[in-house]
Design an enzyme around this catalytic site. Structure first.
Site, PDB file in Angstrom:
ATOM      1  N   LEU A 193      20.428   1.101 -23.931  1.00 37.78           N
ATOM      2  CA  LEU A 193      21.751   1.071 -24.536  1.00 37.78           C
ATOM      3  C   LEU A 193      22.466   2.357 -24.124  1.00 37.78           C
ATOM      4  O   LEU A 193      21.830   3.404 -23.965  1.00 37.78           O
ATOM      5  CB  LEU A 193      21.657   0.995 -26.066  1.00 37.78           C
ATOM      6  CG  LEU A 193      21.050  -0.276 -26.658  1.00 37.78           C
ATOM      7  CD1 LEU A 193      20.961  -0.165 -28.177  1.00 37.78           C
ATOM      8  CD2 LEU A 193      21.863  -1.505 -26.274  1.00 37.78           C
ATOM      9  N   ASP A 194      23.775   2.278 -23.957  1.00 39.10           N
ATOM     10  CA  ASP A 194      24.539   3.467 -23.593  1.00 39.10           C
ATOM     11  C   ASP A 194      24.382   4.545 -24.657  1.00 39.10           C
ATOM     12  O   ASP A 194      24.024   4.269 -25.817  1.00 39.10           O
ATOM     13  CB  ASP A 194      26.023   3.119 -23.449  1.00 39.10           C
ATOM     14  CG  ASP A 194      26.264   2.112 -22.341  1.00 39.10           C
ATOM     15  OD1 ASP A 194      25.383   1.981 -21.468  1.00 39.10           O
ATOM     16  OD2 ASP A 194      27.333   1.470 -22.353  1.00 39.10           O
ATOM     17  N   ARG A 195      24.700   5.774 -24.286  1.00 37.96           N
ATOM     18  CA  ARG A 195      24.556   6.906 -25.207  1.00 37.96           C
ATOM     19  C   ARG A 195      25.251   6.650 -26.547  1.00 37.96           C
ATOM     20  O   ARG A 195      24.696   6.939 -27.606  1.00 37.96           O
ATOM     21  CB  ARG A 195      25.126   8.168 -24.552  1.00 37.96           C
ATOM     22  CG  ARG A 195      24.966   9.430 -25.389  1.00 37.96           C
ATOM     23  CD  ARG A 195      25.747  10.581 -24.781  1.00 37.96           C
ATOM     24  NE  ARG A 195      25.227  10.947 -23.473  1.00 37.96           N
ATOM     25  CZ  ARG A 195      24.312  11.900 -23.272  1.00 37.96           C
ATOM     26  NH1 ARG A 195      23.829  12.588 -24.315  1.00 37.96           N
ATOM     27  NH2 ARG A 195      23.898  12.176 -22.056  1.00 37.96           N
TER      28      ARG A 195
ATOM     29  N   THR B 260      26.313   3.645 -27.706  1.00 41.97           N
ATOM     30  CA  THR B 260      26.072   2.320 -28.271  1.00 41.97           C
ATOM     31  C   THR B 260      24.963   2.416 -29.320  1.00 41.97           C
ATOM     32  O   THR B 260      23.965   3.098 -29.126  1.00 41.97           O
ATOM     33  CB  THR B 260      25.672   1.324 -27.175  1.00 41.97           C
ATOM     34  OG1 THR B 260      26.730   1.227 -26.225  1.00 41.97           O
ATOM     35  CG2 THR B 260      25.404  -0.054 -27.758  1.00 41.97           C
TER      36      THR B 260
END
Length: 293
Positions: free
Chosen positions: A130-132, A134
């Site tokens: 997951l993105d930083r 998210t």
């Protein structure tokens, strides 16, 4: 006489054969045992070298082919005469907070920093990233085969996200939902598989995808005129973070395991779950839909 690995039939991928027969490669089994017995991850090449040197036997017969297929816990594996016990795999859920990356990093805050001491293992890894910024549901596993199976697009394990947009949902271009359902092509040429899009608030949408391309949800929404302000993953297949506090982590519960009747080879049993389950049923439980024929 040293055994050689049985070759798959022409046109048959070795990985599909492993899934069908619930087998694992000998070098993978040896590496998992060595890693669990140490404080660091053991390179696969090191396990392969020991096998080729004739240090490993299966049911009393020396095997020199690292790709030889075995069923740990059913066949007896030994290394230098010492038994190689069938290890237990661990499957955990984390409610990822914002500001953490999904890679191990010495300086940046990482989700691995949040893993409780009693759940830490050198072979525990996040299933996808997951993105930083998210947040939400993040699945961890020690079984690389399960990770690959769950993340591969052909397994069709659906992930569900809630996205808060900078714009009102009415600002999305006409036909946005139909474009998601048909499978859109992004500006850079990436062809996305059919997905789901639903407005659930004035500026909030729910997105369902079974792929995991880089920034896929944000890029798909941008394609229909939306700018993501916040993104949260609500579910990974049938699993969700539920009431799990932000930053907390837990193993799969017995109830989750009991939903999957059957038995796995001991090497793939769920740590923390009293009821063992079948790997194919695990994938089904996580939301795998029938493959397109």
């Amino acid at each position: 006489r040293p055994l050689q690995a049985e070759q798959p039939e022409p046109g048959q991928h070795p990985q599909s054969r492993e899934r069908d027969k619930d087998m694992v490669r000998l070098d993978h089994a040896l590496r998992a045992w060595a890693t669990a017995s140490s404080e660091h991850s053991v390179p696969l090449k090191q396990a392969q070298q020991r096998i080729r040197r004739g240090e490993v036997s299966v049911d009393g017969t020396v095997v020199t082919e690292p790709r030889h297929q075995v069923v740990p816990g059913v066949e007896s594996i030994a290394c230098d005469g010492s038994p190689v016990p069938a290890g237990e795999h661990s499957f955990c859920l984390m409610h990822k907070p914002p500001g953490y990356i999904c890679q191990r990093h010495p300086r940046d805050p990482s989700v691995y920093d949040l893993v409780p001491e009693h759940l830490r293992r050198p072979d525990l890894a996040a299933c996808g990233r997951l993105d930083r910024d998210t947040t939400g549901m993040l699945l961890f596993a020690t079984d690389g085969g399960v990770q690959s199976l769950l993340l591969h697009p052909t397994s069709r394990v659906w992930k569900e996200y809630t996205a808060v947009l900078q714009e009102d949902c009415s600002a999305l271009r006409p036909g946005a939902q139909a474009a998601f359902e048909a499978g859109m092509q992004l500006a850079d040429g990436l062809q996305c598989a059919p997905a789901g899009l639903e407005a659930v608030g004035a500026s909030t949408v729910r997105v369902r995808v079974h792929e995991g391309h880089f920034h896929q949800v944000k890029r798909m929404l941008a394609e229909v005129g939306g700018t993501v302000k916040a993104l949260h993953r609500d579910a990974f297949g049938a699993l969700s973070d539920g009431d799990l506090p932000v930053g907390a982590m837990r193993t799969l519960t017995e109830a989750e395991a009991r939903a999957l009747p059957g038995t796995l080879p001991p090497a793939s049993r769920l740590r923390g779950a009293a009821f063992p389950v079948m790997l194919p049923r695990l994938v089904s439980f996580l939301g795998m839909l029938p493959l397109d024929r």
